[in-house]
Design a protein around this motif. Structure first.
Motif, PDB file in Angstrom:
ATOM      1  N   ILE B 212      61.038  54.697  -1.371  1.00 56.78           N
ATOM      2  CA  ILE B 212      62.251  53.875  -1.406  1.00 56.78           C
ATOM      3  C   ILE B 212      63.063  54.184  -2.663  1.00 56.78           C
ATOM      4  O   ILE B 212      62.601  53.961  -3.778  1.00 56.78           O
ATOM      5  CB  ILE B 212      61.886  52.380  -1.366  1.00 56.78           C
ATOM      6  CG1 ILE B 212      61.225  52.057  -0.027  1.00 56.78           C
ATOM      7  CG2 ILE B 212      63.129  51.509  -1.568  1.00 56.78           C
ATOM      8  CD1 ILE B 212      60.776  50.633   0.125  1.00 56.78           C
ATOM      9  N   LEU B 217      67.897  54.730   0.844  1.00 60.83           N
ATOM     10  CA  LEU B 217      68.365  53.469   1.421  1.00 60.83           C
ATOM     11  C   LEU B 217      69.777  53.632   1.973  1.00 60.83           C
ATOM     12  O   LEU B 217      70.081  53.173   3.077  1.00 60.83           O
ATOM     13  CB  LEU B 217      68.332  52.358   0.366  1.00 60.83           C
ATOM     14  CG  LEU B 217      66.938  51.811   0.021  1.00 60.83           C
ATOM     15  CD1 LEU B 217      67.028  50.789  -1.099  1.00 60.83           C
ATOM     16  CD2 LEU B 217      66.266  51.186   1.242  1.00 60.83           C
ATOM     17  N   PRO B 357      65.613  41.139  16.831  1.00 57.64           N
ATOM     18  CA  PRO B 357      65.297  41.815  15.565  1.00 57.64           C
ATOM     19  C   PRO B 357      63.886  41.563  15.047  1.00 57.64           C
ATOM     20  O   PRO B 357      63.248  42.490  14.547  1.00 57.64           O
ATOM     21  CB  PRO B 357      66.340  41.249  14.590  1.00 57.64           C
ATOM     22  CG  PRO B 357      66.835  39.994  15.206  1.00 57.64           C
ATOM     23  CD  PRO B 357      66.737  40.192  16.690  1.00 57.64           C
ATOM     24  N   ILE B 358      63.388  40.344  15.191  1.00 55.98           N
ATOM     25  CA  ILE B 358      62.042  40.073  14.659  1.00 55.98           C
ATOM     26  C   ILE B 358      61.007  40.777  15.532  1.00 55.98           C
ATOM     27  O   ILE B 358      60.061  41.390  15.030  1.00 55.98           O
ATOM     28  CB  ILE B 358      61.759  38.554  14.599  1.00 55.98           C
ATOM     29  CG1 ILE B 358      62.882  37.802  13.893  1.00 55.98           C
ATOM     30  CG2 ILE B 358      60.421  38.287  13.919  1.00 55.98           C
ATOM     31  CD1 ILE B 358      63.028  38.093  12.442  1.00 55.98           C
ATOM     32  N   PHE B 361      61.099  44.461  14.690  1.00 54.34           N
ATOM     33  CA  PHE B 361      60.446  44.752  13.412  1.00 54.34           C
ATOM     34  C   PHE B 361      58.927  44.689  13.553  1.00 54.34           C
ATOM     35  O   PHE B 361      58.209  45.584  13.096  1.00 54.34           O
ATOM     36  CB  PHE B 361      60.918  43.785  12.320  1.00 54.34           C
ATOM     37  CG  PHE B 361      60.125  43.909  11.063  1.00 54.34           C
ATOM     38  CD1 PHE B 361      60.212  45.053  10.281  1.00 54.34           C
ATOM     39  CD2 PHE B 361      59.244  42.905  10.674  1.00 54.34           C
ATOM     40  CE1 PHE B 361      59.453  45.191   9.129  1.00 54.34           C
ATOM     41  CE2 PHE B 361      58.489  43.036   9.528  1.00 54.34           C
ATOM     42  CZ  PHE B 361      58.590  44.179   8.753  1.00 54.34           C
ATOM     43  N   ILE B 362      58.449  43.644  14.201  1.00 56.17           N
ATOM     44  CA  ILE B 362      56.996  43.501  14.353  1.00 56.17           C
ATOM     45  C   ILE B 362      56.450  44.607  15.255  1.00 56.17           C
ATOM     46  O   ILE B 362      55.354  45.117  15.033  1.00 56.17           O
ATOM     47  CB  ILE B 362      56.652  42.079  14.855  1.00 56.17           C
ATOM     48  CG1 ILE B 362      56.959  41.100  13.720  1.00 56.17           C
ATOM     49  CG2 ILE B 362      55.192  41.971  15.301  1.00 56.17           C
ATOM     50  CD1 ILE B 362      56.650  39.665  13.997  1.00 56.17           C
ATOM     51  N   VAL B 365      55.831  47.441  13.049  1.00 56.23           N
ATOM     52  CA  VAL B 365      54.606  47.266  12.257  1.00 56.23           C
ATOM     53  C   VAL B 365      53.391  47.605  13.112  1.00 56.23           C
ATOM     54  O   VAL B 365      52.480  48.313  12.680  1.00 56.23           O
ATOM     55  CB  VAL B 365      54.499  45.818  11.729  1.00 56.23           C
ATOM     56  CG1 VAL B 365      53.135  45.582  11.088  1.00 56.23           C
ATOM     57  CG2 VAL B 365      55.609  45.526  10.736  1.00 56.23           C
ATOM     58  N   ALA B 373      57.919  49.820   6.439  1.00 61.39           N
ATOM     59  CA  ALA B 373      58.347  48.503   6.928  1.00 61.39           C
ATOM     60  C   ALA B 373      59.732  48.108   6.400  1.00 61.39           C
ATOM     61  O   ALA B 373      60.539  47.538   7.132  1.00 61.39           O
ATOM     62  CB  ALA B 373      57.314  47.441   6.560  1.00 61.39           C
ATOM     63  N   THR B 374      59.992  48.432   5.144  1.00 55.80           N
ATOM     64  CA  THR B 374      61.287  48.058   4.571  1.00 55.80           C
ATOM     65  C   THR B 374      62.438  48.706   5.337  1.00 55.80           C
ATOM     66  O   THR B 374      63.437  48.063   5.650  1.00 55.80           O
ATOM     67  CB  THR B 374      61.352  48.478   3.090  1.00 55.80           C
ATOM     68  OG1 THR B 374      60.284  47.834   2.405  1.00 55.80           O
ATOM     69  CG2 THR B 374      62.669  48.072   2.451  1.00 55.80           C
ATOM     70  N   PHE B 377      62.828  47.146   8.762  1.00 59.42           N
ATOM     71  CA  PHE B 377      63.429  45.816   8.633  1.00 59.42           C
ATOM     72  C   PHE B 377      64.945  45.935   8.483  1.00 59.42           C
ATOM     73  O   PHE B 377      65.718  45.248   9.149  1.00 59.42           O
ATOM     74  CB  PHE B 377      62.826  45.127   7.409  1.00 59.42           C
ATOM     75  CG  PHE B 377      63.113  43.660   7.311  1.00 59.42           C
ATOM     76  CD1 PHE B 377      62.386  42.755   8.057  1.00 59.42           C
ATOM     77  CD2 PHE B 377      64.088  43.174   6.461  1.00 59.42           C
ATOM     78  CE1 PHE B 377      62.624  41.395   7.963  1.00 59.42           C
ATOM     79  CE2 PHE B 377      64.342  41.817   6.357  1.00 59.42           C
ATOM     80  CZ  PHE B 377      63.598  40.924   7.107  1.00 59.42           C
ATOM     81  N   MET B 378      65.359  46.845   7.621  1.00 59.54           N
ATOM     82  CA  MET B 378      66.793  47.036   7.392  1.00 59.54           C
ATOM     83  C   MET B 378      67.500  47.478   8.657  1.00 59.54           C
ATOM     84  O   MET B 378      68.572  46.974   9.007  1.00 59.54           O
ATOM     85  CB  MET B 378      67.012  48.079   6.291  1.00 59.54           C
ATOM     86  CG  MET B 378      66.570  47.603   4.933  1.00 59.54           C
ATOM     87  SD  MET B 378      66.866  48.845   3.659  1.00 59.54           S
ATOM     88  CE  MET B 378      68.636  48.779   3.553  1.00 59.54           C
ATOM     89  N   ILE B 381      67.960  44.685  11.178  1.00 63.36           N
ATOM     90  CA  ILE B 381      69.009  43.717  10.826  1.00 63.36           C
ATOM     91  C   ILE B 381      70.390  44.318  11.063  1.00 63.36           C
ATOM     92  O   ILE B 381      71.261  43.695  11.684  1.00 63.36           O
ATOM     93  CB  ILE B 381      68.827  43.240   9.371  1.00 63.36           C
ATOM     94  CG1 ILE B 381      67.587  42.353   9.312  1.00 63.36           C
ATOM     95  CG2 ILE B 381      70.066  42.494   8.888  1.00 63.36           C
ATOM     96  CD1 ILE B 381      67.355  41.681   8.007  1.00 63.36           C
ATOM     97  N   TYR B 384      71.001  44.626  14.785  1.00 58.62           N
ATOM     98  CA  TYR B 384      71.203  43.312  15.396  1.00 58.62           C
ATOM     99  C   TYR B 384      72.621  42.798  15.120  1.00 58.62           C
ATOM    100  O   TYR B 384      73.295  42.283  16.002  1.00 58.62           O
ATOM    101  CB  TYR B 384      70.169  42.332  14.847  1.00 58.62           C
ATOM    102  CG  TYR B 384      70.371  40.909  15.307  1.00 58.62           C
ATOM    103  CD1 TYR B 384      70.094  40.538  16.613  1.00 58.62           C
ATOM    104  CD2 TYR B 384      70.846  39.939  14.433  1.00 58.62           C
ATOM    105  CE1 TYR B 384      70.278  39.241  17.033  1.00 58.62           C
ATOM    106  CE2 TYR B 384      71.032  38.637  14.850  1.00 58.62           C
ATOM    107  CZ  TYR B 384      70.748  38.297  16.152  1.00 58.62           C
ATOM    108  OH  TYR B 384      70.946  37.004  16.573  1.00 58.62           O
ATOM    109  N   ILE B 385      73.046  42.978  13.889  1.00 61.55           N
ATOM    110  CA  ILE B 385      74.357  42.480  13.489  1.00 61.55           C
ATOM    111  C   ILE B 385      75.475  43.245  14.202  1.00 61.55           C
ATOM    112  O   ILE B 385      76.416  42.649  14.729  1.00 61.55           O
ATOM    113  CB  ILE B 385      74.546  42.640  11.959  1.00 61.55           C
ATOM    114  CG1 ILE B 385      73.533  41.784  11.215  1.00 61.55           C
ATOM    115  CG2 ILE B 385      75.973  42.302  11.547  1.00 61.55           C
ATOM    116  CD1 ILE B 385      73.539  40.354  11.563  1.00 61.55           C
ATOM    117  N   LEU B 386      75.360  44.567  14.211  1.00 60.64           N
ATOM    118  CA  LEU B 386      76.453  45.362  14.770  1.00 60.64           C
ATOM    119  C   LEU B 386      76.451  45.365  16.294  1.00 60.64           C
ATOM    120  O   LEU B 386      77.489  45.186  16.925  1.00 60.64           O
ATOM    121  CB  LEU B 386      76.375  46.797  14.255  1.00 60.64           C
ATOM    122  CG  LEU B 386      76.592  46.951  12.752  1.00 60.64           C
ATOM    123  CD1 LEU B 386      76.576  48.419  12.382  1.00 60.64           C
ATOM    124  CD2 LEU B 386      77.919  46.326  12.317  1.00 60.64           C
TER     125      LEU B 386
END
Lengths: 403, 403
Positions: B212, B217, B357-358, B361-362, B365, B373-374, B377-378, B381, B384-386
């Motif tokens: 990271i 990023l 999204p959750i 993400f899971i 994992v 994972a980071t 996750f990004m 999100i 999901y938003i776009l």
């Protein structure tokens, strides 16, 4: 459609901008909190007699909250309540007051964590931003959630769990997606600022995760039930002490003084300082070695008295401690690796004490690099169901603060 | 308090019992679905000329839904709607019908997945259990969610993501904790039953995750935006085709016939069968080798036509395919490891297409053992938003089906 895309972009910029501001300020104050705290803990280790001043510390903290508190004494709950009901605004002084009180608590050896202080500062900072930019009633709760996320992400170095925390903690059984972007930006910004300011977070290592089979799953289920009971015991004791002292010890100064005296007495009766402060060396030991089998009970007692009598800090690290030590204790009985059970206990009791199952699970993924995810998921669900009984009842309150 | 504990235990037993029943039945039917499907895919590989029968297959599926559908044609959306509005009950025949239609689609080479069939069967089974045990209106939605969880968990071998899926998919931006225990039990039971019945799930491996840092990023953010656009493109095209054919091709049989003919034409124009069925060999290749840079576009076209014209199966695996191939295509341009970008694309486009999204993400994992994972996750999100713009608007509908 075009118009809505335009307003979408404006909202997005808004969230990004304000989320970053909250993240930068919360991250900076978290760094201050963590660094000063580490320093004070070192001072305490070098001067073990400081514990004798704990009653005086309790008296001073009581004095601060009596004279200057303006309702800040409700701590995290006040922040959470404001996300819901949001009238009037959080007292801005909440952050500085809780920082000073946390410093006193840690210097003199109260048994506590520190993320509560971070969250309350997060609330204060978010409130300042809300007032400065004149943010309306609907959005203010989103930015208070952002403050919580930034605080949790930066206090533990877990920006993913931080993001979810802000959305999940404010109410049981409802997950508030509307805060997703600002919480995400706040948590990550806060985390990176804290790291940039030199904070190093603790890491624990799981040496081996047992393969998934029926026997291990059954063991984990039984263990999760026991761990949930421990978190219930802690919550009950802590609230019992607080309730009792609210009834019979209305004077906060006296309450702090007596609480401090009890802790000092316990130190000399039990004959160890292991349960003071965050108790990190002992928590580390729970992952690798053999510790006193009743350590979890001692920690429950120390922290319940500390927090119940008005000292400040946070309850998450004590919950970690209680869970990890209980996991360690049960390891030879249940026949699973020590570091695995310590980790399972840490996550389970954290989840049971705070009612944030998704946060706790994601915290486990971040902390243990996704090892044993299935077990952590199970323990979070069992813990949430058993310990957070308020949330599974048809008659549940929307929000029943536990910590 | 005692009384409420008693009713809590009763509810818990109830949930455990009914969740297990749903899990056992859904897990068994999922195993049937997956095993038969694998067999039919083998038959198709051995008889490549079967694709020529696809128009006839489309005609037959159109016939089945016209004569026997009873509204089942709405597919997953019907299941989700029933969780919300729940009047009348799902048609029980939905499951068997979608299975037969999925078998036809896979045997003849429609470009689709299969978890949609599993979810619709999950809905049918949950509905049967609801009727058999005379479950009341309030609880019926919880058990429909359980059916979804069991189906997703067993179809992909990801019981954690399955648990969350049932709670998350039914409405955007609201996470329904009330289903936590039954969804959990249903998903895990379904998964173990499927495994016990000999199903082996696919695995993809990320060879290396970049550390990271700011540059990585930034790259991941840009990439996530591109991936979100791809999922929007797919959703728009798929719904465009469906909308268009609903207007101009009201006859389902004719619609299926024309859709099938278009697919056959595409196969001969492009000159490859790589985009038919689930396209697993190609999907695997996206993680390790170099593939055609426009593969994602081809898959978008193939699946949008297949699903838009009434064939059955599922859209999640096509979303995986689109994402992984686009990730692969962008890997040399963006300068990050191929397997990592394929995985990122897989998760991102899945999330963007389904608005969970959750869960996504899971799922990451579970599928990639917590690696990266980071980043996941990004990307979840951002995606999901776009892609799920309906869910971030103040005027959003409670539920806007996308898949």
């Amino acid at each position: 459609m075009k118009k809505s895309y335009k307003s979408f972009v404006i909202i997005l910029i808004n969230w990004g901008f304000l989320g970053s501001i909250i993240g930068v300020f919360v991250g900076s104050t978290s760094a201050l909190l963590l660094n000063v705290n580490d320093l004070l803990t070192e001072v305490r280790f070098e001067n073990p007699q400081l514990i004798l001043l704990l009653p005086i510390g309790g008296l001073i903290i009581g004095f601060i909250y009596t004279k200057l508190g303006q309702g800040s004494g409700k701590g995290n709950n006040l922040v959470y309540e404001h996300v819901h009901y949001g009238q009037g605004g959080l007292p801005l002084r909440m952050g500085p007051i809780v920082f000073i009180s946390t410093f006193i608590t840690h210097l003199l050896g109260g048994s506590t964590g520190r993320e509560g202080a971070a969250i309350q500062m997060g609330g204060s900072i978010a409130e300042s931003v809300i007032r400065f930019f004149n943010i309306d009633f609907i959005d203010r709760k989103i930015f208070l959630m952002t403050g919580i996320s930034a605080a949790f992400g930066s206090a533990f170095g877990t920006p993913l769990a931080g993001t979810i925390m802000g959305m999940e903690v404010v109410s049981q059984g409802k997950f508030k997606y509307e805060g997703l972007i600002p919480c995400f930006i706040g948590s990550f910004t806060g985390h990176f600022v804290t790291i940039t300011l030199g904070v190093q977070h603790e890491h624990h290592v799981i040496k081996s995760v047992p393969p998934i089979d029926t026997i291990t799953l059954d063991k984990v289920i039984v263990l999760s039930i026991v761990l949930a009971l421990a978190s219930i015991l802690y919550s009950q004791m802590r609230h019992g002490i607080e309730k009792y002292s609210r009834k019979y010890l209305k004077n906060l100064m006296l309450r702090g003084f007596i609480g401090g005296t009890l802790i000092v007495a316990l130190v000399y009766i039990i004959g160890t300082r292991d349960y003071l402060g965050r108790g990190l060396p002992f928590l580390d030991e729970a992952f690798v070695g053999q510790i006193s089998p009743l350590a979890f009970l001692a920690k429950i007692l120390f922290t319940a008295i500390t927090m119940g009598s008005g000292f400040r800090g946070g309850e998450v690290i004590p919950l970690f401690f209680i869970g990890a030590t209980l996991g360690n204790t049960l390891s030879p009985i249940i026949g699973l690796p020590t570091s695995f059970l310590a980790a399972l206990g840490l996550i389970s009791v954290f989840c049971g004490g705070t009612n944030v199952p998704i946060t706790a699970f994601i915290f486990s993924v971040e902390s243990f690099q996704g090892q044993g995810a299935t077990y952590f998921f199970m323990t979070c669900i069992i813990s949430y169901i058993l310990a957070g009984q308020h949330s599974v009842w048809p008659s549940q309150k929307l929000y029943e603060p536990k910590s």
